[in-house]
Design a protein around this motif. Structure first.
Motif, PDB file in Angstrom:
ATOM      1  N   TYR A 267       1.735  -1.142  -0.244  1.00  0.00           N
ATOM      2  CA  TYR A 267      -0.008   0.247  -0.039  1.00  0.00           C
ATOM      3  C   TYR A 267       0.698   0.901   0.205  1.00  0.00           C
ATOM      4  O   TYR A 267       0.290   2.511  -0.009  1.00  0.00           O
ATOM      5  N   ASP A 268       2.555   1.524  -0.001  1.00  0.00           N
ATOM      6  CA  ASP A 268       3.313   2.254   0.193  1.00  0.00           C
ATOM      7  C   ASP A 268       4.078   1.852  -0.695  1.00  0.00           C
ATOM      8  O   ASP A 268       5.316   2.342   0.580  1.00  0.00           O
ATOM      9  N   PRO A 269       4.524   1.627  -1.482  1.00  0.00           N
ATOM     10  CA  PRO A 269       5.530   0.834  -1.760  1.00  0.00           C
ATOM     11  C   PRO A 269       6.662   2.732  -2.587  1.00  0.00           C
ATOM     12  O   PRO A 269       5.955   2.851  -3.150  1.00  0.00           O
ATOM     13  N   ARG A 270       7.634   2.247  -2.441  1.00  0.00           N
ATOM     14  CA  ARG A 270       8.797   3.083  -2.599  1.00  0.00           C
ATOM     15  C   ARG A 270       9.013   2.590  -3.590  1.00  0.00           C
ATOM     16  O   ARG A 270      10.018   4.312  -4.513  1.00  0.00           O
ATOM     17  N   HIS A 271       9.923   1.901  -3.653  1.00  0.00           N
ATOM     18  CA  HIS A 271      10.611   1.672  -5.350  1.00  0.00           C
ATOM     19  C   HIS A 271       9.901   1.544  -7.320  1.00  0.00           C
ATOM     20  O   HIS A 271       9.241   1.159  -6.687  1.00  0.00           O
ATOM     21  N   PRO A 272      10.752   1.858  -7.853  1.00  0.00           N
ATOM     22  CA  PRO A 272      10.041   2.241  -8.967  1.00  0.00           C
ATOM     23  C   PRO A 272       9.948   0.084  -9.564  1.00  0.00           C
ATOM     24  O   PRO A 272       9.145   0.072 -10.677  1.00  0.00           O
ATOM     25  N   TYR A 273      10.384  -0.237  -9.259  1.00  0.00           N
ATOM     26  CA  TYR A 273      10.415  -1.174  -9.556  1.00  0.00           C
ATOM     27  C   TYR A 273       9.493  -2.544  -9.372  1.00  0.00           C
ATOM     28  O   TYR A 273       8.825  -3.129  -9.424  1.00  0.00           O
ATOM     29  N   THR A 274       9.253  -2.189  -7.586  1.00  0.00           N
ATOM     30  CA  THR A 274       7.830  -2.654  -6.991  1.00  0.00           C
ATOM     31  C   THR A 274       6.987  -1.972  -8.134  1.00  0.00           C
ATOM     32  O   THR A 274       5.534  -2.243  -7.489  1.00  0.00           O
ATOM     33  N   TRP A 275       6.636  -1.088  -7.974  1.00  0.00           N
ATOM     34  CA  TRP A 275       6.054  -0.465  -9.171  1.00  0.00           C
ATOM     35  C   TRP A 275       5.454  -0.804  -9.738  1.00  0.00           C
ATOM     36  O   TRP A 275       4.196  -1.250 -10.075  1.00  0.00           O
ATOM     37  N   ILE A 294       6.510  -4.316 -16.938  1.00  0.00           N
ATOM     38  CA  ILE A 294       8.326  -3.784 -16.605  1.00  0.00           C
ATOM     39  C   ILE A 294       9.054  -3.428 -18.610  1.00  0.00           C
ATOM     40  O   ILE A 294       9.207  -4.375 -18.792  1.00  0.00           O
ATOM     41  N   PRO A 295       9.352  -2.741 -18.591  1.00  0.00           N
ATOM     42  CA  PRO A 295      10.157  -2.608 -20.442  1.00  0.00           C
ATOM     43  C   PRO A 295      11.308  -3.074 -19.534  1.00  0.00           C
ATOM     44  O   PRO A 295      12.320  -3.614 -18.874  1.00  0.00           O
ATOM     45  N   ALA A 311      18.238   1.094 -13.209  1.00  0.00           N
ATOM     46  CA  ALA A 311      18.040   2.492 -13.954  1.00  0.00           C
ATOM     47  C   ALA A 311      18.045   1.867 -15.590  1.00  0.00           C
ATOM     48  O   ALA A 311      17.004   3.123 -16.027  1.00  0.00           O
ATOM     49  N   PRO A 312      18.301   1.216 -16.421  1.00  0.00           N
ATOM     50  CA  PRO A 312      18.080   0.923 -17.785  1.00  0.00           C
ATOM     51  C   PRO A 312      17.048   1.261 -17.827  1.00  0.00           C
ATOM     52  O   PRO A 312      15.846   1.204 -18.969  1.00  0.00           O
ATOM     53  N   ARG A 313      15.942   1.318 -16.435  1.00  0.00           N
ATOM     54  CA  ARG A 313      14.527  -0.104 -17.590  1.00  0.00           C
ATOM     55  C   ARG A 313      13.370   1.330 -16.672  1.00  0.00           C
ATOM     56  O   ARG A 313      11.572   1.226 -16.393  1.00  0.00           O
ATOM     57  N   LEU A 322      23.123   6.533 -12.826  1.00  0.00           N
ATOM     58  CA  LEU A 322      24.034   5.422 -13.834  1.00  0.00           C
ATOM     59  C   LEU A 322      25.575   6.063 -13.766  1.00  0.00           C
ATOM     60  O   LEU A 322      26.192   4.790 -14.228  1.00  0.00           O
ATOM     61  N   VAL A 323      25.252   6.597 -12.125  1.00  0.00           N
ATOM     62  CA  VAL A 323      27.434   6.210 -11.790  1.00  0.00           C
ATOM     63  C   VAL A 323      26.995   5.112 -10.137  1.00  0.00           C
ATOM     64  O   VAL A 323      28.293   5.362 -10.099  1.00  0.00           O
ATOM     65  N   ARG A 324      25.896   5.667  -9.406  1.00  0.00           N
ATOM     66  CA  ARG A 324      26.232   4.920  -7.989  1.00  0.00           C
ATOM     67  C   ARG A 324      24.517   4.410  -7.946  1.00  0.00           C
ATOM     68  O   ARG A 324      23.482   5.160  -8.312  1.00  0.00           O
ATOM     69  N   GLU A 325      25.335   3.309  -7.102  1.00  0.00           N
ATOM     70  CA  GLU A 325      24.051   2.459  -6.826  1.00  0.00           C
ATOM     71  C   GLU A 325      23.420   2.826  -5.809  1.00  0.00           C
ATOM     72  O   GLU A 325      24.101   3.066  -4.323  1.00  0.00           O
ATOM     73  N   PRO A 326      22.698   3.421  -5.651  1.00  0.00           N
ATOM     74  CA  PRO A 326      21.712   3.404  -4.416  1.00  0.00           C
ATOM     75  C   PRO A 326      22.089   3.016  -2.810  1.00  0.00           C
ATOM     76  O   PRO A 326      22.087   1.964  -3.308  1.00  0.00           O
TER      77      PRO A 326
END
Length: 371
Positions: A267-275, A294-295, A311-313, A322-326
């Motif tokens: 109900y409160d997802p925060r990651h675009p992948y989870t979206w 998911i593209p 990031a590419p998706r 594109l330069v640092r993993e969070p």
């Protein structure tokens, strides 16, 4: 306070911890080194169901099998720990680190007795040359030294417990004489035969038709509640997770990229992948006739890109992706997400409107059913 599927709360996990995975890293060695698991950490407490979800190749099954000590010849743990804790009668914890044990020690002390697994392909997990009863009896005779008569009686009880009709007759049959759903029930009986503390369910309904899937899920839910089992549920199906899990770990490219209570992740997802995973989940609550995908393709673990592998998706990717993993950011009450969007200085990005509508609809139905 966030209430989870089985009534626990996200900020008050008061039960005893039975599994602690910390900074786990696993590699496959060959012509190219594959970093299959990259710093995974999560906990499992008594009586909880923790789900690990993600696309194929995300590292779900590798993580689960490592907990049971099932490692390929070219596979090795390069960092981290997998601590399994049992408690003596006086409550004294006894901790064993799978990563530091030999294969022989794991087979003798852990497999079956402390941790057991239900695999996804029910029929191929059973030995076609042995009767069902003999396969259920094996573990009890090996670990507990039961004689044949006592093991047979217990095996028939277990077959009945998992919902197999005419258990005395089925005891004498071979796997090919049973249906897929019945074979999976036999696998569950085998997994429970030595009274493990932790049950790992690795896509246990994947190879079954929809009606049988529901029955197996209902069976596992009942057994978990009756036995007080701690369960790790591996799946790509978020619909399954919604019905069984207390806590959820979302994996991508060998790393946990979002974790929290089931309510937080749904109900409160925060990651675009989870979206993306939630958007791709079919439901009957909304009127949309289209399914989201998911593209792109999952990141190659043999050739990870610089920065965030997603990031590419990710249509919401920032330049820093594109330069640092969070790192994992804490977004409240134990809810963590590995996304630069969670950084305090990041621009505010709302989840896609169709997903917001889907979640609001699901939440309204959920609240209505609890009144």
């Amino acid at each position: 306070m966030t209430v989870t599927a089985n009534g626990t709360t996200a900020d008050d996990r008061t039960r005893r911890r039975v599994l602690s995975v910390r900074d786990l890293a696993i590699e496959f060695e060959g012509d190219t080194t594959i970093k299959a698991i990259r710093g995974a950490s999560f906990d499992l407490y008594e009586g909880e169901v923790v789900a690990i979800v993600g696309e194929s190749g995300s590292g779900k099954s590798v993580t689960a099998r490592a907990i049971l000590g099932l490692m390929a010849s070219n596979q090795r743990i390069t960092a981290g720990s997998i601590e399994i804790t049992r408690y003596d009668d006086d409550g004294t914890p006894v901790v064993r680190d799978i990563a530091a044990m030999s294969e022989k020690q794991i087979r003798r002390e852990i497999c079956g007795r402390r941790v057991a697994m239900v695999f996804q392909d029910a029929l191929t997990c059973l030995d076609p040359t042995m009767t069902v009863g003999k396969q259920v009896m094996e573990g009890m005779q090996e670990h507990f030294g039961l004689d044949r008569r006592a093991a047979r009686a217990r095996a028939i009880e277990l077959l009945a417990e998992v919902g197999i009709d005419q258990p005395e007759r089925r005891f004498k049959q071979y796997p090919h004489q049973l249906s897929g759903g019945m074979c999976q029930r036999v696998n569950i009986a085998i997994a429970l035969s030595c009274n493990p503390d932790i049950l790992i369910c690795d896509e246990p309904t994947t190879a079954l038709d929809v009606t049988i899937q529901l029955r197996i899920l209902e069976l596992l839910t009942r057994l978990q509640a009756e036995r007080g089992l701690s369960v790790i549920f591996i799946t790509h199906d978020l619909g399954v997770v919604a019905t069984v899990a207390d806590y959820v770990n979302v994996m991508y490219a060998g790393r946990i990229i979002e974790q929290g209570s089931a309510e937080q992740v749904f109900y409160d997802p925060r990651h675009p992948y989870t979206w993306g995973l939630l958007s791709a989940m079919p439901d009957l609550a909304t009127d949309s006739s289209e399914l989201f995908a998911i593209p792109g393709s999952p990141a190659s673990l043999a050739n990870l890109p610089e920065g965030d592998p997603f990031a590419p998706r990710n249509p919401f990717a920032l330049e820093i992706d594109l330069v640092r993993e969070p790192p994992l950011f804490d977004v409240g009450e134990g809810h963590q997400v590995a996304s630069w969007l969670a950084h305090p200085d990041a621009p505010h990005v709302d989840m896609p409107a169709p997903l917001r509508h889907k979640i609001d609809t699901m939440l309204a139905l959920h609240e209505g059913s609890n009144r």
